[in-house]
Scaffold this active site. Structure first.
Site, short mmCIF file in Angstrom:
data_model
loop_
_atom_site.label_atom_id
_atom_site.label_comp_id
_atom_site.label_asym_id
_atom_site.label_seq_id
_atom_site.Cartn_x
_atom_site.Cartn_y
_atom_site.Cartn_z
N GLN A 489 -12.16 76.02 35.21
CA GLN A 489 -12.11 74.71 34.56
C GLN A 489 -11.13 73.77 35.25
O GLN A 489 -11.26 72.55 35.14
CB GLN A 489 -11.74 74.86 33.09
CG GLN A 489 -10.34 75.34 32.80
CD GLN A 489 -9.95 75.11 31.34
OE1 GLN A 489 -10.77 74.69 30.53
NE2 GLN A 489 -8.71 75.39 31.01
N TRP A 505 -8.75 64.28 34.16
CA TRP A 505 -10.09 63.92 33.70
C TRP A 505 -10.72 62.88 34.65
O TRP A 505 -11.06 61.76 34.26
CB TRP A 505 -10.04 63.40 32.27
CG TRP A 505 -9.72 64.48 31.28
CD1 TRP A 505 -9.24 65.74 31.53
CD2 TRP A 505 -9.85 64.40 29.86
NE1 TRP A 505 -9.07 66.44 30.36
CE2 TRP A 505 -9.43 65.65 29.32
CE3 TRP A 505 -10.28 63.41 28.98
CZ2 TRP A 505 -9.43 65.91 27.95
CZ3 TRP A 505 -10.28 63.67 27.62
CH2 TRP A 505 -9.85 64.90 27.12
N ASP A 613 -17.54 69.66 27.57
CA ASP A 613 -16.59 69.65 26.46
C ASP A 613 -16.65 68.32 25.69
O ASP A 613 -17.24 67.34 26.13
CB ASP A 613 -15.19 69.89 27.02
CG ASP A 613 -14.21 70.40 25.99
OD1 ASP A 613 -14.59 70.56 24.81
OD2 ASP A 613 -13.05 70.66 26.35
N GLU A 616 -17.13 64.72 20.24
CA GLU A 616 -17.03 64.51 18.79
C GLU A 616 -16.13 63.35 18.40
O GLU A 616 -15.91 63.10 17.21
CB GLU A 616 -16.52 65.78 18.10
CG GLU A 616 -15.13 66.22 18.50
CD GLU A 616 -15.07 66.99 19.81
OE1 GLU A 616 -14.00 66.98 20.45
OE2 GLU A 616 -16.07 67.60 20.20
N ASP A 695 -12.16 75.51 19.93
CA ASP A 695 -10.77 75.96 20.15
C ASP A 695 -10.20 76.70 18.96
O ASP A 695 -9.46 76.14 18.15
CB ASP A 695 -9.90 74.75 20.47
CG ASP A 695 -10.40 73.99 21.70
OD1 ASP A 695 -11.15 74.58 22.49
OD2 ASP A 695 -10.02 72.82 21.86
N HIS A 765 -11.13 83.16 28.24
CA HIS A 765 -10.39 81.91 28.41
C HIS A 765 -8.91 82.25 28.36
O HIS A 765 -8.46 83.03 27.52
CB HIS A 765 -10.76 80.92 27.31
CG HIS A 765 -10.39 79.49 27.62
ND1 HIS A 765 -9.17 79.12 28.11
CD2 HIS A 765 -11.11 78.34 27.51
CE1 HIS A 765 -9.14 77.80 28.29
NE2 HIS A 765 -10.32 77.31 27.92
#
Length: 918
Positions: A489, A505, A613, A616, A695, A765
């Protein structure tokens, strides 16, 4: 477009209420939202009557107990077989004498903080008054071609557009629904043209009734297929009346013409209101010429509200009320983490962050204290859905994306509150949970068959750069771990923030962090191992990163493809430790740009899959390219996000291989791309290839930890998300000694691996603070256990491929709550995280508590005998009814059973033996 809610930003509040209300209270009480029902007694409604809905369903009207309707399947003709009891069972029925449709108006308020949202009713302006049924008519295809009140006009008024595929007859119910001005002490009514000469006259007018807003409604029922009836509710033709003149049973029915605002109406006289309404000292009210519609509507509001609400009033809340029973159990509502069954709860359907702790203490208290509502609660979830099915084999879902609350607190009824002025949905027919779920996913969508590589071995989650990955890869070789992919990631580089290690990002390869990337990808691929990465729909300015090659935020800003605020500027949202902007996927140009720049860039670097990812956090007061209501768009955004990823994956596959080649291989394409998402809504499985659960805390606790990962897995499976998994070991780590420490222990990691070895994807993870957590590479013991679990996962690869194919065909999940196959067993109905099925042939009873070396397994009635894979002992042979058994479950030997005599079970046990696990 509806006005955005009044939104309060809580991003920077330093101290907050540590105990916020889980589901905000309603301004409109349950009793107010279900007023009495009336109907026209001079028509066909005076007697019980059956009305056809298509050819397979019927609606029964019965006036005997104050009026009620019920929808059921038409019984098969004599001699055709079928279950007569099931045919007579009502799929949906109303409460006798109670309005099944009501409407209201209230202010909408919202609080927002870093992806957490609280949407609620503000001040109630209008509360439900009554529902009146004028007419119920079945319209046939010939009627649709004829003008007049009995044919096309009625369907047109209901906004129903028939097509060649329409299954006639289509049923239309119409009548009036009304709501009265809220408040216990109504102001004097001016609708009657009364001269209020002093206090006594005003009191008499008030007693006569509050102002009432009435509107005509149209409810359309249409058979969509053999197992579904679609329903829609349209409301229009608003009219103000006074309370004593507003009885729909005594009023002249409104016309079928919809107006844009309230049409002032009084049966016996023209409505005249004062053009100026003020709080003066005079005791006389002067009557003036007829005012404008805006002035008339404002005059009916309490004084302090008039200045801000001088606009035509209409309903913005719709309520559907219908029967339930005390012993009816409700399942579904999307991926839920604290509950599987919801009777007695008010369930909000709003996409948002699941929260940190979600009620587990002390972490929820601490998270809420420092960041508003960030602790979450039992109802917060990344992927809700306005869908349920029940133990009585009843099922319903809402279409559209308006915020809704399903109120299941009353033992005898269900009430759905929709934040809008129209409703669409479907009522499902089925004799079992599997039939209902198959019917549901037939409409909402199912995932594709996954490429076999993603389910062939462990997906190893790593960070740290090229040298770190190669070192751990060498260790995995030493332990003979079957690996399908390395998920890296941090391919974009790492930044240190207040919550730990985070990513830059800006979705491009960081050559300094992963020097020799190309060689690494080639070397992994030569050993049959894929490379996976990470992206999300947000971008950040990159002024602080020295080796940035392409500034994606600035590029997207220049192109105008970012979500904007009221001023038209990029909407910068606080997210953890930095501010981000979101791509506006209601803009087709954003779709094209993201696919061509970000996703194409990843694949060109040898990437075979990625975590998609977030999704929301769309602000509830955002401005979008489409101009749509941001609250509804908030629930739709996860589907848009999954869609852009899926479109790219499909386009890439089509460009790589011809349709003929894929068909020749039976669709089993092992060269496809895979992405997995955490946010979702009702139709997400149409676009998402794979889910993961977000998460979880690195914890044993019930609401946010290893237990909640199983609850989310099973509730999501009951809601049409059939391919799902979690981070092995959890993600959220808090390490603030000596006050607050949530760190992944070795035992927790080992047990979580055992659970995930029986989900569709087995992925690790490191968590947000890798140095505080036990990792699979921490010691020889953890590496050996990781290898053992990866081999357990490998041993049922053959069955997993079959179940993935079944999910694509039917929507049934790989990991299943026992309710899907044993719905009548009350003990099964009460299960949450304790155990689950893999398909129909395997039963897993994981260890969910620290220090435990045995579990209590429940074997439901009618399941036959089950064989314990490690000991070979059989349970349930010749036993009538369900029963419990204590079963040993040492670390490395989770309680796993196969159906006795099952070919699947025999092959699984044989594979375990071949892999030297037995």
């Amino acid at each position: 477009m509806a006005s955005p809610p009044k939104t309060t930003k809580k991003h920077h509040a330093r101290l907050n209420n540590p105990f916020p209300r889980a589901v905000p209270t309603a301004a409109i009480r349950d009793g107010d939202a279900a007023p009495r029902l009336s109907f026209a007694t001079t028509s066909k409604l005076a007697h019980a009557h059956d009305f056809p809905v298509g050819t397979r369903f019927r609606l029964r009207w019965d006036p005997s107990r104050g009026g009620e309707v019920s929808l059921s399947r038409v019984p098969p003709p004599p001699g055709d077989g079928g279950d007569g009891a099931a045919a007579r069972r009502a799929m949906w029925e109303t409460v006798p004498g109670v309005a099944f449709l009501s409407a209201a108006s209230a202010a909408t308020e919202a609080d927002e903080c870093r992806g957490s949202f609280a949407l609620r009713d503000g001040r109630a302006r209008l509360v439900p008054d009554r529902q009146h049924v004028d007419r119920i008519k079945a319209s046939y295809r010939c009627d649709a071609a004829e003008a007049g009140p009995g044919g096309a006009d009625l369907l047109r008024a209901a906004a129903f557009e028939p097509s060649d595929a329409t299954r006639f007859p289509v049923l239309v119910m119409t009548g009036l629904v009304s709501a009265k001005k809220a408040g216990a002490s109504p102001s004097p009514c001016t609708c009657c043209g009364l001269r209020a000469a002093g206090r006594r006259a005003r009191s008499a007018a008030a007693a006569a009734g509050r102002p009432v807003l009435s509107a005509r409604y149209w409810i359309v029922l249409e058979e969509k297929n053999d197992t579904q009836v679609a329903f829609s509710v349209k409301i229009g033709d608003y009219q103000w009346t006074c309370g004593h003149a507003a009885d729909p049973a005594k009023s002249t029915p409104a016309t079928a013409t919809t107006t844009t605002g309230p049409r002032l109406h009084r049966p016996s006289m023209r409505l005249r209101l004062s053009g100026r309404v003020q709080r003066g000292t005079s005791k006389k009210t002067r009557l003036a010429p007829t005012p404008s519609r805006e002035e008339a509507s404002a005059a009916l509001l309490p004084g302090p509200e008039r200045a801000e609400e001088r606009r035509p009033e209409e309903f913005n809340r719709v309520f559907l009320t219908y029967t339930s029973s005390r012993d009816e159990r409700f399942f579904g509502f999307g991926e839920q983490f604290s509950r599987v069954e919801f009777k007695g709860k008010r369930v909000p359907v709003l996409v948002q962050e699941q929260g940190i702790g979600r009620g587990d203490q002390p972490i929820t208290f601490a998270a809420n204290l420092v960041s508003y509502r960030s602790g979450g609660n039992w109802s917060t979830t990344y992927a809700p859905s306005p869908f349920y099915m029940t133990s009585k084999m009843r099922s319903l879902y809402l279409e559209g994306y308006d915020y809704s609350i399903f109120d299941l607190t009353r033992p005898d009824r269900v009430q759905i509150q929709i934040y809008g002025n129209s409703v669409q949905g479907r009522i499902l027919d089925g004799d079992s949970p599997t039939e209902l779920l198959t019917s549901y996913t037939e409409s909402t969508g199912r995932p594709p068959v996954l490429p076999r590589w993603i389910t062939s071995g462990a997906v190893v989650g790593m960070q740290g750069g090229t040298d770190t990955v190669r070192r751990v890869w060498d260790q995995l070789k030493d332990y003979d771990v079957p690996v399908s992919a390395f998920w890296l990631q941090d391919w974009v580089g790492q930044r240190k923030t207040a919550i730990g290690s985070q990513l830059w990002w800006n979705w491009e390869l960081d050559d300094a962090h992963y020097s020799g990337w190309k060689d690494l990808v080639v070397d992994l691929r030569s050993h049959g191992i894929r490379t996976m990465t990470y992206c999300n729909p947000c971008l950040v300015p990159m002024d602080e990163k020295p080796n940035t090659k392409r500034h994606l935020f600035e590029e997207a800003k220049r192109l105008g493809i970012l979500v904007t605020d009221e001023a038209g500027e990029p909407y910068m949202m606080p997210n953890t430790a930095f501010d981000v902007a979101m791509l506006d996927f209601t803009n087709p140009e954003a779709h094209a740009w993201f696919k061509s720049i970000v996703l194409r860039g990843m694949v060109d670097h040898g990437v075979s899959g990625w975590m998609a990812d977030f999704g929301e956090g769309l602000p509830l007061d955002a401005r979008l390219h489409s101009g749509e209501d941001p609250v509804a768009a908030h629930n739709r955004y996860p589907e848009l996000w999954a869609r852009v990823n899926r479109e790219f994956a499909d386009e890439w596959k089509a460009s790589r291989r011809s349709a003929a080649e894929t068909a020749a291989e039976g669709g089993d394409d092992d060269d496809g791309l895979v992405f997995f998402v955490r946010s979702g809504f009702r139709d997400s499985s149409r676009w998402a290839m794979l889910f993961w659960e977000g998460d979880q805390m690195v914890s044993w606790q019930a609401n946010d930890g290893i237990k909640s990962s199983v609850v989310g897995l099973l509730s999501g499976g009951l809601s049409g998300f059939p391919l799902n998994h979690s981070d092995a070991g959890g993600y959220c780590t808090v390490d603030l000694p000596p006050f607050l420490r949530y760190r992944r222990s070795e035992e927790l990691l080992l047990r979580w691996m055992e659970v995930n070895a029986f989900t569709v994807v087995f992925r690790t993870h490191e968590g947000n603070r890798p140095g505080s957590n036990c990792q699979f590479y921490s010691s020889g013991r953890t590496l050996a256990h990781f290898a053992r679990c990866a081999k357990m996962y490998k041993a049922w690869e053959f069955y997993r491929a079959r179940l993935v194919g079944e999910a694509a065909r039917t929507g049934l999940p790989v990991a299943r709550h026992l309710f899907l196959h044993y719905p009548a067993d009350e003990r099964v109905q009460a299960l949450t995280y304790q155990q689950f099925l893999v398909g129909t042939e395997m039963l897993v009873v994981p260890v969910m508590d620290k220090g435990r070396t045995a579990v209590t397994a429940y074997f439901p009635a009618g399941a036959g005998a089950w064989r314990h894979v490690w000991s070979g002992d059989e349970y349930g042979a010749g036993v009538q009814g369900g029963f419990e058994a204590q079963v040993e479950a040492r670390v490395g030997y989770p309680a796993v059973f196969v159906r006795a005599g099952s070919p699947v079970g025999e092959r699984f046990v044989s594979n375990l033996r071949d892999l030297k696990l037995l």
